[in-house]
Design a protein around this motif. Structure first.
Motif, PDB file in Angstrom:
ATOM      1  N   MET A  39       0.817  -1.226   0.000  1.00 26.87           N
ATOM      2  CA  MET A  39       0.000   0.000   0.000  1.00 26.87           C
ATOM      3  C   MET A  39       0.845   1.268   0.000  1.00 26.87           C
ATOM      4  SD  MET A  39      -1.324   0.297   3.961  1.00 26.87           S
ATOM      5  CE  MET A  39      -0.180   0.506   5.349  1.00 26.87           C
ATOM      6  N   ASP A  40       2.169   1.137   0.160  1.00 31.20           N
ATOM      7  CA  ASP A  40       3.056   2.294   0.324  1.00 31.20           C
ATOM      8  C   ASP A  40       2.728   3.419  -0.669  1.00 31.20           C
ATOM      9  OD1 ASP A  40       6.117   2.825   1.613  1.00 31.20           O
ATOM     10  OD2 ASP A  40       5.657   3.921  -0.227  1.00 31.20           O
ATOM     11  N   ARG A  60      -3.432  -4.663  -3.036  1.00 28.16           N
ATOM     12  CA  ARG A  60      -2.430  -3.976  -2.214  1.00 28.16           C
ATOM     13  C   ARG A  60      -2.794  -4.072  -0.738  1.00 28.16           C
ATOM     14  NH1 ARG A  60      -0.986   1.783  -5.038  1.00 28.16           N
ATOM     15  NH2 ARG A  60       0.695   1.647  -3.477  1.00 28.16           N
ATOM     16  N   ASN A  61      -1.792  -4.323   0.081  1.00 28.12           N
ATOM     17  CA  ASN A  61      -1.982  -4.294   1.530  1.00 28.12           C
ATOM     18  C   ASN A  61      -0.655  -3.887   2.171  1.00 28.12           C
ATOM     19  OD1 ASN A  61      -0.281  -6.608   1.923  1.00 28.12           O
ATOM     20  ND2 ASN A  61      -1.984  -7.985   1.481  1.00 28.12           N
ATOM     21  N   ALA A  62      -0.635  -3.789   3.481  1.00 29.94           N
ATOM     22  CA  ALA A  62       0.595  -3.403   4.171  1.00 29.94           C
ATOM     23  C   ALA A  62       1.651  -4.483   3.928  1.00 29.94           C
ATOM     24  CB  ALA A  62       0.335  -3.222   5.661  1.00 29.94           C
TER      25      ALA A  62
END
Lengths: 194, 194
Positions: A39-40, A60-62
């Protein structure tokens, strides 16, 4: 109304004005692939991988981790929407390298407010109360970037709902240069190549 | 090497060549917000919401659902990286509206290969074996778009690791026009406004 909300809606009006014929795009990705990435805020997968609207699924995820939820999305991507190749793309200078579950659980137990970081590590500066709810979940932090890509590619390949024929490519995105760097994984052409 | 991999790496080389000073961007999002939206190929959140690299976290999964993993990412986004406002953005013509857990589990039990859809619904056309592993998880399909946004916004607001002060906005993106349509949620200014 918040300034951010104002700005987002103004940008959206601008986008609509130049929307062209994109309303005729179909749901299945035209280029039949999916990207799982972080996710940046510094990452724009459409730009760094050359995607136009309609081309590819982007999950997208952390951390860009192969969480159960990312695998849920990938299974839907393949089984119902026909993607045929998948990318796992983590990145340099990832926030997920800066903490452990123990550190984040401790910070959240002190307060829910945003913590600060310095050379000595993370410090909670918020007003309590915090929550011990974080003790019941993992935040999937990253110790070593190459290992996290290899492990996530392997977890996807081994998942019982993932066909052996799907190639899963592992890459690290360099936030200093914009470059995608290949991570050698044991069976980059998919388990079928074993 | 696959054609898609060739194309992605060529696009990436092009992106690097015009990377400019983006290597100096910091990890915390400069505009202090996060978007949770669907993986759908037709959506480009950077374009539809006006994001430059470095601006905002973007979390994407099948449906843009407030899964446990999306909440993991949002908690990291706020607690460690300082975002202050969050958007939940689902979209019209979402693939998640086309099936139920029962349908997808049945398809996966028959084979893991890509299914086809027609006016009568989904049909499995793959060679087995399938897997009953899907019986142990929910794919978070969507029955009603407005309800899914409201429920996801509320789930985030009520989560014990989410501070009451974070505004969570609910929107539906119209894939025919590119427009963001607001979804009224009970407490759009966050639980603090109650």
């Amino acid at each position: 109304m918040s300034q951010i909300l104002d700005e987002v809606l103004a940008a959206n009006a601008h986008y609509q004005a130049s929307f062209g014929d994109k309303g005729s795009l179909a749901a299945p990705p035209a280029r039949h692939f999916a990207i799982l990435t972080c996710m940046d805020a510094r990452l724009d997968p459409a730009k760094y991988a050359g995607l136009a609207e309609g081309d590819a699924h982007v999950i997208r995820n952390a951390g860009g981790r192969a969480s159960d939820d990312a695998i849920r999305s990938l299974v839907i991507s393949y089984k119902l929407l026909g993607t045929k190749e998948w990318f796992v793309i983590h990145h340099t200078d990832c926030g997920m390298q800066s903490f452990t579950d123990a550190i984040l659980r401790d910070l959240l137990a002190q307060s829910l407010e945003t913590a600060v970081v310095d050379a000595d590590g993370w410090h909670d500066v918020g007003q309590g109360p915090g929550s011990t709810e974080a003790n019941y979940l993992s935040f999937l932090p990253i110790k070593d970037l190459v290992s996290s890509v290899v492990e996530d590619v392997q977890r996807i390949r081994r998942h019982p709902l993932v066909p052996a024929t799907i190639p899963v490519y592992g890459y690290i995105y360099d936030v200093k240069s914009g470059q995608l760097l290949e991570v050698p994984t044991a069976t980059a052409a998919g388990r079928a190549a074993n």
